[in-house]
Write a protein that holds these residues in place. Structure first.
Motif, mmCIF file in Angstrom:
data_model
loop_
_atom_site.group_PDB
_atom_site.id
_atom_site.type_symbol
_atom_site.label_atom_id
_atom_site.label_comp_id
_atom_site.label_asym_id
_atom_site.label_seq_id
_atom_site.Cartn_x
_atom_site.Cartn_y
_atom_site.Cartn_z
ATOM 1 N N SER A 1 41.655 62.178 74.780
ATOM 2 C CA SER A 1 41.756 63.264 73.807
ATOM 3 C C SER A 1 41.882 64.632 74.461
ATOM 4 C CB SER A 1 40.518 63.268 72.898
ATOM 5 O OG SER A 1 39.375 63.513 73.704
ATOM 6 N N ALA A 2 41.779 64.696 75.787
ATOM 7 C CA ALA A 2 41.667 66.019 76.428
ATOM 8 C C ALA A 2 42.924 66.460 77.143
ATOM 9 C CB ALA A 2 40.496 65.996 77.409
ATOM 10 N N GLU A 3 44.056 65.998 76.758
ATOM 11 C CA GLU A 3 45.250 66.246 77.563
ATOM 12 C C GLU A 3 46.244 67.280 77.046
ATOM 13 O OE1 GLU A 3 43.987 63.918 80.608
ATOM 14 O OE2 GLU A 3 45.779 65.141 80.538
ATOM 15 N N PRO A 4 46.119 67.802 75.859
ATOM 16 C CA PRO A 4 47.276 68.527 75.298
ATOM 17 C C PRO A 4 47.826 69.627 76.213
ATOM 18 C CG PRO A 4 45.256 68.987 74.046
ATOM 19 C CD PRO A 4 44.966 67.856 74.958
ATOM 20 N N SER A 5 46.920 70.488 76.715
ATOM 21 C CA SER A 5 47.426 71.608 77.510
ATOM 22 C C SER A 5 48.094 71.112 78.775
ATOM 23 C CB SER A 5 46.279 72.567 77.844
ATOM 24 O OG SER A 5 45.434 71.961 78.798
ATOM 25 N N ARG A 6 47.516 70.107 79.377
ATOM 26 C CA ARG A 6 48.067 69.609 80.640
ATOM 27 C C ARG A 6 49.430 68.974 80.407
ATOM 28 N NH1 ARG A 6 42.856 66.920 83.593
ATOM 29 N NH2 ARG A 6 41.533 68.751 83.373
ATOM 30 N N GLU A 7 49.529 68.217 79.365
ATOM 31 C CA GLU A 7 50.833 67.587 79.099
ATOM 32 C C GLU A 7 51.881 68.639 78.843
ATOM 33 O OE1 GLU A 7 50.989 64.383 76.168
ATOM 34 O OE2 GLU A 7 49.185 63.614 77.168
ATOM 35 N N ARG A 8 51.448 69.654 78.150
ATOM 36 C CA ARG A 8 52.403 70.726 77.862
ATOM 37 C C ARG A 8 52.850 71.378 79.180
ATOM 38 N NH1 ARG A 8 51.368 75.752 76.764
ATOM 39 N NH2 ARG A 8 49.180 75.352 76.364
ATOM 40 N N ALA A 9 51.875 71.574 80.053
ATOM 41 C CA ALA A 9 52.204 72.194 81.340
ATOM 42 C C ALA A 9 53.192 71.341 82.103
ATOM 43 C CB ALA A 9 50.940 72.374 82.168
ATOM 44 N N ALA A 10 52.925 70.047 82.159
ATOM 45 C CA ALA A 10 53.803 69.150 82.896
ATOM 46 C C ALA A 10 55.160 69.053 82.214
ATOM 47 C CB ALA A 10 53.158 67.780 83.001
ATOM 48 N N ASP A 11 55.146 68.896 80.893
ATOM 49 C CA ASP A 11 56.398 68.713 80.154
ATOM 50 C C ASP A 11 57.283 69.945 80.249
ATOM 51 O OD1 ASP A 11 54.967 66.742 77.448
ATOM 52 O OD2 ASP A 11 55.638 66.237 79.507
ATOM 53 N N SER A 12 56.638 71.092 80.156
ATOM 54 C CA SER A 12 57.430 72.316 80.115
ATOM 55 C C SER A 12 58.215 72.513 81.411
ATOM 56 C CB SER A 12 56.518 73.521 79.868
ATOM 57 O OG SER A 12 55.732 73.733 81.034
ATOM 58 N N ASP A 13 57.756 71.922 82.505
ATOM 59 C CA ASP A 13 58.402 72.162 83.790
ATOM 60 C C ASP A 13 59.790 71.534 83.889
ATOM 61 O OD1 ASP A 13 57.679 73.797 85.848
ATOM 62 O OD2 ASP A 13 57.407 72.100 87.228
ATOM 63 N N ASP A 14 59.875 70.242 83.860
ATOM 64 C CA ASP A 14 61.229 69.644 83.871
ATOM 65 C C ASP A 14 61.317 68.433 82.951
ATOM 66 O OD1 ASP A 14 59.732 67.877 85.225
ATOM 67 O OD2 ASP A 14 61.062 67.699 86.971
ATOM 68 N N GLY A 15 60.323 68.272 82.150
ATOM 69 C CA GLY A 15 60.368 67.217 81.154
ATOM 70 C C GLY A 15 60.124 65.832 81.688
ATOM 71 N N ALA A 16 59.774 65.749 83.002
ATOM 72 C CA ALA A 16 59.527 64.412 83.546
ATOM 73 C C ALA A 16 58.274 63.822 82.925
ATOM 74 C CB ALA A 16 59.352 64.482 85.062
ATOM 75 N N SER A 17 58.312 62.566 82.621
ATOM 76 C CA SER A 17 57.170 61.927 81.983
ATOM 77 C C SER A 17 56.219 61.427 83.064
ATOM 78 C CB SER A 17 57.626 60.762 81.107
ATOM 79 O OG SER A 17 58.250 59.817 81.961
ATOM 80 N N GLN A 18 55.098 60.861 82.669
ATOM 81 C CA GLN A 18 54.108 60.409 83.645
ATOM 82 C C GLN A 18 54.623 59.248 84.475
ATOM 83 O OE1 GLN A 18 50.141 60.479 83.092
ATOM 84 N NE2 GLN A 18 50.163 62.451 82.041
ATOM 85 N N ASP A 19 55.517 58.493 83.906
ATOM 86 C CA ASP A 19 56.093 57.411 84.729
ATOM 87 C C ASP A 19 57.331 57.942 85.451
ATOM 88 O OD1 ASP A 19 57.847 55.675 82.061
ATOM 89 O OD2 ASP A 19 57.369 57.797 82.367
ATOM 90 N N GLN A 20 57.064 58.985 86.241
ATOM 91 C CA GLN A 20 58.107 59.655 87.058
ATOM 92 C C GLN A 20 58.804 58.638 87.945
ATOM 93 O OE1 GLN A 20 59.049 63.167 87.768
ATOM 94 N NE2 GLN A 20 60.590 61.969 88.868
ATOM 95 N N SER A 21 60.099 58.632 87.937
ATOM 96 C CA SER A 21 60.805 57.722 88.833
ATOM 97 C C SER A 21 61.003 58.424 90.168
ATOM 98 C CB SER A 21 62.160 57.352 88.224
ATOM 99 O OG SER A 21 62.880 58.523 87.946
ATOM 100 N N TYR A 22 60.754 57.704 91.236
ATOM 101 C CA TYR A 22 60.925 58.274 92.566
ATOM 102 C C TYR A 22 62.384 58.233 92.972
ATOM 103 C CZ TYR A 22 55.909 58.333 92.536
ATOM 104 O OH TYR A 22 54.627 58.616 92.210
ATOM 105 N N GLY A 23 62.696 58.869 94.125
ATOM 106 C CA GLY A 23 64.085 58.991 94.548
ATOM 107 C C GLY A 23 64.655 60.288 94.020
ATOM 108 N N TYR A 24 65.897 60.344 93.810
ATOM 109 C CA TYR A 24 66.538 61.589 93.376
ATOM 110 C C TYR A 24 66.160 61.921 91.960
ATOM 111 C CZ TYR A 24 69.208 61.691 97.638
ATOM 112 O OH TYR A 24 69.555 61.751 98.926
ATOM 113 N N THR A 25 65.820 63.171 91.751
ATOM 114 C CA THR A 25 65.511 63.628 90.390
ATOM 115 C C THR A 25 66.792 64.148 89.765
ATOM 116 O OG1 THR A 25 65.070 65.861 91.113
ATOM 117 C CG2 THR A 25 63.223 64.330 91.171
ATOM 118 N N ARG A 26 66.638 64.631 88.537
ATOM 119 C CA ARG A 26 67.806 65.143 87.818
ATOM 120 C C ARG A 26 68.448 66.321 88.550
ATOM 121 N NH1 ARG A 26 65.162 64.954 82.315
ATOM 122 N NH2 ARG A 26 64.556 67.075 82.832
ATOM 123 N N ASN A 27 67.611 67.111 89.262
ATOM 124 C CA ASN A 27 68.132 68.297 89.962
ATOM 125 C C ASN A 27 68.752 67.966 91.318
ATOM 126 O OD1 ASN A 27 67.037 69.790 87.878
ATOM 127 N ND2 ASN A 27 65.073 69.955 88.961
#
Lengths: 239, 522
Positions: A37-63
């Motif tokens: 229940s304690a994640e909203p701000s953190r998720e927003r922080a992470a999401d706002s950056d490049d939209g990568a989800s928690q199951d980040q795929s390794y290797g080349y990113t979109r950029n």
């Protein structure tokens, strides 16, 4: 005058952050207990950056930047850079190259709150997480921008090197969140340098989460030290 | 007696030797210290100059790097290259100036090629961003190890040999360390001791026969200089001074020796001459009459010895009497005087034994039986009765021993009378005098001199007179020079007097006449 002003403002920021850190401590411990229940701000922080989800795929990113999974990944990639014939430093010039680069970094980053250490063929720049980023966010702090710009310029000049940006967090909070935050922060720095002209082939990011602390996580001060981004600069050389 | 003389000789010899060794030692020590201090100062001054030169050159190079980095010109443009050229040409110790992009020397001035400008390991990377490579084999070009500095986009290669002006150095070996790292040596192949193996200042390294001077300069960054020179060179430098001062020292010592020897020889020759004079009765005797203050008639005289050397030099009794005593001739002197008295006044003494002649005797005379026997023999020979010879002994030489007391008693028993001479200058008490058998007290001249001048002394003389009266002693006042003194003494009850007022010391015949005249005028 401007240097003094900057130093003063940094000091104020440090003080503020340390105080905030202390106040946040119990809250964050409580968060760890009731994780979902304690994640909203953190998720927003992470999401706002490049939209990568928690199951980040390794290797080349979109950029087009490379996010390494582990140390083995990094050394394999370094080997690949050499094999591909990227410009490298002659073996007998490596010492000179690193000496001169160290001096140049010291000259340009003097009194900027970036710690520089040199070990034979490796230069490590350590950015305090609380200074370089907004709290619990991968957004680069505006004060940090000119420093990264200057760093980008030097690294562009000394292009026979590879740069590994490693994100670290303290041990407070959910492990997965921390892992993600460390990766996002590393990517943020890498992205900034890339934008300043460092070729994507020379730069990679990695997130270590809370796994490589350099100080005691039991104290606020120790945790502040552990929240950091380390930038390793190594020469590209056939060794 | 001889032992005392030996002691004097030994003491004089000791003083002479000490007098020789002490200045010699002092001189040597002073010269050595002076030379070492002078050398220390010289080497330190030299080191300071070298250090300052180096410091100045390094600061100049650092400023030049700042200036070049701040230059507005397009890199490697003609303007930029001219600037680099000027910088290199205007400084003798700069071998090359370069403009770099990362690790590529893009352009520059000077004659350095190869890897010398890209050594593998920096000596210092300062926080300011200045990198410095101290001279080492990896910075060598054509056998010259260069000192490199890089700051920003520019670097400077310095030939450290030219930081040291060879003109300043004579034959010293000099090494210069900057921040405790070796920068340059002179000559270039010189092997110098480790920087920290010697204390700051001058060290005399006797084992290696060399002098090592270490100076430090710490105005901007630490600079240490070690100068080494062979001892031979030190001696060579200071030999003229040392020799000059040494010669002066020897001269002084020589003069000292000369003075000692001269004094010694004079003293010794005087002593032996005196012995000759005594043995051959070459002393003269003069007589100073003793007068009855009431009647002015002659009551006798004191015999005084005079010695005229062969070279006609007259020696005072104050010199030859102590000399005779020191050389064991005291009693012989007394007897020589006695013989002279008997020779000159024998007939008169036989005719008028009541007008006696006073003979001065010493403590030594009283201490031995030899004198009293010889005295008796001489008087018998001259057929002069003992009462015609009065014996004068000074208050100070009157020893309080039973022997002396017995001898005085024996002499009186033979008919001699005894007078105490120079009374008042010693410390005899009434009780002390009482223990001897005495006849006459002779009051010292100082008391007569004081009459009418010093109340206290006049007071003392009154006491002496009273004391003499209570001991039933005759009193003779010595050194009377005026009528006034005669009057005063007479009022005090003093009966006899002696002094210039009556007569100076005169010869035997003159004394006979004087005596006769005084009787006539009565």
């Amino acid at each position: 005058m401007s240097t003094i002003f900057r130093r003063n403002s940094l000091a104020v920021i440090v003080a503020t952050l340390l105080l905030t850190g202390c106040e946040l401590m119990p809250t964050r411990d409580a968060d760890t207990a009731s994780e979902p229940s304690a994640e909203p701000s953190r998720e927003r922080a992470a999401d706002s950056d490049d939209g990568a989800s928690q199951d980040q795929s390794y290797g080349y990113t979109r950029n087009g930047l490379y996010l390494a999974r582990n140390d083995q990944d990094i050394s394999e990639r370094r080997q690949r850079l050499l094999d591909e014939g990227h410009e490298s430093v002659a073996t007998d010039r490596v010492g000179f190259y690193m000496d001169v680069l160290t001096a140049r970094l010291r000259q340009d980053l003097a009194n900027q709150g970036v710690e520089l250490s040199r070990e034979d063929r490796t230069i490590t720049l350590t950015f305090a997480g609380d200074l370089a980023f907004e709290t619990n966010s991968a957004t680069i702090h505006p004060d940090m921008v000119p420093i990264l710009d200057a760093l980008g310029q030097v690294l562009e000049e000394y292009h026979a090197s590879i740069i590994t940006v490693a994100g670290h967090t303290d041990s407070a909070g959910a492990r997965q969140f921390n892992q993600h935050l460390s990766e996002q922060r590393a990517l943020s720095v890498a992205q900034h340098l890339h934008a300043k002209g460092i070729g994507d082939a020379r730069i990679m990011a990695i997130g270590h989460g809370p796994d490589r602390p350099i100080a005691d996580n039991d104290h606020g001060q120790g945790r502040a030290l552990n929240r950091r981004v380390e930038l390793r600069i190594e020469p590209l050389t056939a060794s | 007696m001889a032992s005392r003389r030996d002691k004097v000789l030994f003491a004089v010899f000791g003083v002479t030797v000490l007098g020789l060794l002490f200045p010699l030692f002092l001189l040597g020590w002073y010269l050595w210290q002076g030379s070492v201090v002078a050398e220390e100062q010289r080497l330190d001054e030299l080191a300071q100059r070298l250090g300052k030169q180096t410091e100045w050159a390094i600061i100049d190079a650092r400023d030049l790097l700042d200036e070049l980095n701040a230059l507005d010109a397009t890199p490697c443009s003609t303007e930029h290259l001219n600037k680099l050229q000027d910088a290199a040409m205007s400084r003798p110790y700069i071998r090359a100036v370069g403009y770099w992009r990362a690790v590529e020397r893009v352009c520059g001035a000077g004659f350095v090629q190869g890897d010398a400008l890209t050594p593998p390991k920096a000596s210092r990377i300062y926080d300011s961003g200045l990198v410095a490579w101290w001279p080492s084999p990896s910075t060598a070009v054509g056998g010259v190890e260069l000192f490199l500095m890089r700051y920003g986009q520019h670097d400077i290669a310095i030939d450290p040999r030219l930081l040291v002006t060879p003109g300043l150095l004579e034959d010293q070996k000099v090494g210069l360390w900057v921040e405790s790292m070796p920068m340059v040596t002179h000559p270039s192949a010189a092997i110098l001791p480790d920087l920290h193996s010697f204390e700051p200042g001058l060290t005399v390294d006797r084992d290696a026969q060399r002098m090592v001077s270490r100076s430090s300069l710490g105005t901007i960054f630490p600079i240490d200089i070690i100068a080494v020179q062979p001892m031979a060179q030190f001696w060579q430098r200071y030999l003229p001074t040392l020799a000059g001062a040494g010669a002066l020292g020897l001269l002084l010592i020589g003069m000292w020796l000369f003075l000692i020897l001269r004094y010694f020889r004079h003293h010794l020759s005087l002593a032996s001459e005196l012995r000759e004079a005594i043995a051959h009765d070459q002393l003269q005797v003069v007589f100073q009459p003793i007068v009855d203050l009431e009647t002015g008639t002659c009551q006798g005289a004191e015999a005084l010895a005079r010695w005229r050397r062969e070279n006609q030099e007259t020696i005072g009794p104050d010199v030859f009497v102590p000399l005779a005593e020191d050389t064991g001739q005291g009693t012989n002197l007394t007897l020589a005087v006695l013989r002279c008295v008997l020779r000159e006044l024998g007939p008169q003494l036989r005719a008028r034994p009541d007008c006696p002649i006073n003979l001065n005797i010493t403590g030594q005379d009283l201490a031995s039986t030899h004198f009293s026997e010889a005295l008796e023999r001489e008087l018998e020979k001259a057929r002069v009765p003992a009462r015609a010879i009065k014996l004068e002994i000074t208050e100070r030489s009157l020893l309080n021993t039973d022997d002396v007391r017995a001898r005085i008693t024996a002499l009186r028993a033979r008919g001699h009378r005894i007078a105490i001479d120079d009374f008042g200058t010693g410390y005899s008490s009434l009780a002390y005098l009482e223990s001897f058998e005495l006849d006459t007290l002779k009051i010292d001249k100082t008391f007569a001199d004081a009459i009418g001048h010093e109340a206290v002394t006049s007071n003392i003389i009154s006491h002496i007179i009273i004391m003499a009266r209570s001991l039933k002693l005759d009193v003779v006042a010595e050194g009377i020079e005026s009528r006034h003194q005669v009057e005063w003494l007479r009022q005090q009850g003093v009966r006899f007097g002696q002094g210039y007022h009556f007569s100076r010391p005169i010869t035997g015949p003159a004394f006979r006449d004087w005596c006769h005249d005084s009787e006539e005028s009565k």
